[in-house]
Design a protein around this motif. Structure first.
Motif, mmCIF file in Angstrom:
data_model
loop_
_atom_site.group_PDB
_atom_site.id
_atom_site.type_symbol
_atom_site.label_atom_id
_atom_site.label_comp_id
_atom_site.label_asym_id
_atom_site.label_seq_id
_atom_site.Cartn_x
_atom_site.Cartn_y
_atom_site.Cartn_z
ATOM 1 N N GLU A 1 -1.792 22.360 -18.934
ATOM 2 C CA GLU A 1 -1.021 22.293 -17.686
ATOM 3 C C GLU A 1 -1.515 23.328 -16.686
ATOM 4 O O GLU A 1 -1.587 23.059 -15.482
ATOM 5 C CB GLU A 1 0.463 22.498 -17.958
ATOM 6 C CG GLU A 1 1.140 21.310 -18.581
ATOM 7 C CD GLU A 1 2.638 21.522 -18.743
ATOM 8 O OE1 GLU A 1 3.262 22.089 -17.824
ATOM 9 O OE2 GLU A 1 3.170 21.113 -19.778
ATOM 10 N N ARG B 1 -1.036 22.412 -25.050
ATOM 11 C CA ARG B 1 -0.572 21.547 -23.959
ATOM 12 C C ARG B 1 -0.203 22.394 -22.738
ATOM 13 O O ARG B 1 -0.515 22.045 -21.601
ATOM 14 C CB ARG B 1 0.625 20.705 -24.410
ATOM 15 C CG ARG B 1 1.092 19.711 -23.371
ATOM 16 C CD ARG B 1 2.286 18.907 -23.912
ATOM 17 N NE ARG B 1 2.799 18.042 -22.898
ATOM 18 C CZ ARG B 1 3.602 18.411 -21.900
ATOM 19 N NH1 ARG B 1 3.991 19.655 -21.792
ATOM 20 N NH2 ARG B 1 4.019 17.545 -21.014
ATOM 21 N N TRP C 1 -3.786 14.981 -22.105
ATOM 22 C CA TRP C 1 -3.817 16.293 -21.473
ATOM 23 C C TRP C 1 -5.002 17.136 -21.924
ATOM 24 O O TRP C 1 -5.397 18.083 -21.242
ATOM 25 C CB TRP C 1 -2.502 17.042 -21.684
ATOM 26 C CG TRP C 1 -2.034 17.133 -23.098
ATOM 27 C CD1 TRP C 1 -1.094 16.333 -23.697
ATOM 28 C CD2 TRP C 1 -2.457 18.064 -24.101
ATOM 29 N NE1 TRP C 1 -0.924 16.719 -25.008
ATOM 30 C CE2 TRP C 1 -1.741 17.780 -25.282
ATOM 31 C CE3 TRP C 1 -3.373 19.115 -24.115
ATOM 32 C CZ2 TRP C 1 -1.914 18.501 -26.460
ATOM 33 C CZ3 TRP C 1 -3.544 19.831 -25.288
ATOM 34 C CH2 TRP C 1 -2.821 19.526 -26.433
#
Length: 105
Positions: free
Chosen positions: A79, A75, A35
């Motif tokens: 996103e 994280r 990610w």
């Protein structure tokens, strides 16, 4: 005597302050934490620096909850960057203050 985690975290903290090594480290992070690739390059560097500093501080007291929180926060940021429409909407200014009760608008 310092633990292996203490030594490793100190080495990482030194590494992220070397421009050439920091770039390689952020690339390595992206292979371990896929990610990370969604973060803009400047954010990848900031993440690497914060992760190293937080890991070092966490290792010094033997508690890693702050490190886990940092990873989760970054994280979540990744996103947002992974969804261009969401990133754009969050980057725009808000015309109506959101901290006022609905009745006062």
């Amino acid at each position: 005597m310092p633990s292996a985690t203490d030594l490793l975290s100190a080495a990482l903290a030194a590494l992220v302050h070397d421009d050439e090594l920091a770039g390689r480290f952020s690339e390595a992070l992206a292979s371990t934490l896929p990610w990370v690739a969604f973060l803009p390059e400047d954010d990848r560097r900031a993440f690497a620096e914060e992760a190293a500093a937080t890991l070092r501080a966490s290792a010094s007291i033997g508690k890693y909850s702050a490190f886990a929180t940092l990873i989760e926060d970054w994280r979540n940021a990744a996103e947002i960057w992974a969804d261009p429409a969401l990133a754009r909407s969050l980057a725009t200014s808000i015309d109506v203050p959101v901290d006022l009760p609905v009745d006062d608008r």
